[in-house]
Enzyme design. Structure first.
Site, PDB file in Angstrom:
ATOM      1  N   GLY A  46      10.582  -7.066   0.104  1.00 43.06           N
ATOM      2  CA  GLY A  46       9.748  -8.216  -0.165  1.00 43.06           C
ATOM      3  C   GLY A  46       8.562  -7.949  -1.022  1.00 43.06           C
ATOM      4  O   GLY A  46       7.906  -6.740  -1.093  1.00 43.06           O
ATOM      5  N   GLN A  51       0.461  -9.463  -4.773  1.00 39.14           N
ATOM      6  CA  GLN A  51       0.696  -8.262  -4.775  1.00 39.14           C
ATOM      7  C   GLN A  51       0.654  -7.724  -6.250  1.00 39.14           C
ATOM      8  O   GLN A  51       0.704  -6.463  -6.426  1.00 39.14           O
ATOM      9  CB  GLN A  51       1.846  -7.811  -3.937  1.00 39.14           C
ATOM     10  N   CYS A  88       4.086  -1.954   3.984  1.00 42.69           N
ATOM     11  CA  CYS A  88       3.667  -2.725   2.701  1.00 42.69           C
ATOM     12  C   CYS A  88       3.849  -2.090   1.428  1.00 42.69           C
ATOM     13  O   CYS A  88       3.051  -0.824   1.612  1.00 42.69           O
ATOM     14  CB  CYS A  88       2.646  -3.621   3.134  1.00 42.69           C
ATOM     15  N   LEU A  89       4.146  -2.468   0.168  1.00 46.46           N
ATOM     16  CA  LEU A  89       4.143  -1.905  -0.908  1.00 46.46           C
ATOM     17  C   LEU A  89       2.595  -2.029  -1.404  1.00 46.46           C
ATOM     18  O   LEU A  89       2.529  -0.868  -2.066  1.00 46.46           O
ATOM     19  CB  LEU A  89       4.933  -2.567  -1.959  1.00 46.46           C
ATOM     20  N   HIS A 130       5.809 -11.635   6.928  1.00 45.88           N
ATOM     21  CA  HIS A 130       5.105 -10.714   6.042  1.00 45.88           C
ATOM     22  C   HIS A 130       4.661 -11.449   4.698  1.00 45.88           C
ATOM     23  O   HIS A 130       3.317 -11.285   4.422  1.00 45.88           O
ATOM     24  CB  HIS A 130       5.825  -9.353   6.133  1.00 45.88           C
ATOM     25  N   GLU A 131       5.507 -11.828   4.185  1.00 43.38           N
ATOM     26  CA  GLU A 131       5.221 -12.430   2.568  1.00 43.38           C
ATOM     27  C   GLU A 131       4.388 -13.469   2.799  1.00 43.38           C
ATOM     28  O   GLU A 131       3.772 -13.752   1.920  1.00 43.38           O
ATOM     29  CB  GLU A 131       6.661 -12.575   1.956  1.00 43.38           C
ATOM     30  N   HIS A 134       0.958 -12.752   3.124  1.00 44.50           N
ATOM     31  CA  HIS A 134       0.108 -12.620   1.729  1.00 44.50           C
ATOM     32  C   HIS A 134      -0.301 -13.523   1.111  1.00 44.50           C
ATOM     33  O   HIS A 134      -1.275 -13.689   0.519  1.00 44.50           O
ATOM     34  CB  HIS A 134       1.367 -11.678   0.879  1.00 44.50           C
TER      35      HIS A 134
END
Length: 153
Positions: A46, A51, A88-89, A130-131, A134
């Protein structure tokens, strides 16, 4: 399509609330395409627009069943609960135990502005949460029960 830079750690964009998308145009389509390419290149499941430094409510997810594009997503309903490790990226190499629902129903718009609903279970439910976190300026580290080392996974 282009690979965009993934913002990391203390980048201010990761901690800001994103604005809704109002224009469903070619620029939005390009953003969604770039985000998908960036996510795949980084081996993620994701990616949210902040991000990549864009403060709009846009998300791409692929938990192995193909790309899901969410514009202006909102969680309608949750059920169940599971605590498991999450990464997380934007925080490479960092993981934490996070409690998330095991079922999540969302409503969102597609790249053309058409509203749809979708229910996700397990990993997809976790990715929805999670997304969308963000998009509200929250990162998994702020809600982790405990931070883990890579050896703990």
């Amino acid at each position: 399509m282009a690979i965009r830079e993934i913002r990391k750690y203390d980048d201010p964009a990761l901690y800001k609330v994103c604005r809704p998308v109002e224009k469903f145009d070619e620029r939005l389509g390009e953003l969604l395409d770039d985000m998908a390419e960036t996510m795949y290149q980084a081996n993620g499941v994701g990616l949210a627009a902040p991000q990549v430094g864009i403060l709009r409510r846009v998300v791409v997810i692929d938990v192995g069943d193909g790309i899901i594009e969410l514009v202006n997503p909102r969680i309608l309903r949750t059920a169940g609960s599971e605590t498991t490790s999450e990464g997380c990226l934007s925080f490479p190499g960092e993981y934490g135990l996070v409690e998330r629902p095991t079922e999540v129903e969302i409503e969102a718009e597609d790249r053309h502005g058409k509203t749809f609903r979708m229910t996700g279970h397990d990993l997809l439910a976790r990715a929805f949460c999670h997304e969308t976190d963000h998009l509200d300026g929250k990162v998994f580290k702020t809600i982790a029960i405990e931070m883990l080392d890579e050896e703990d996974l």
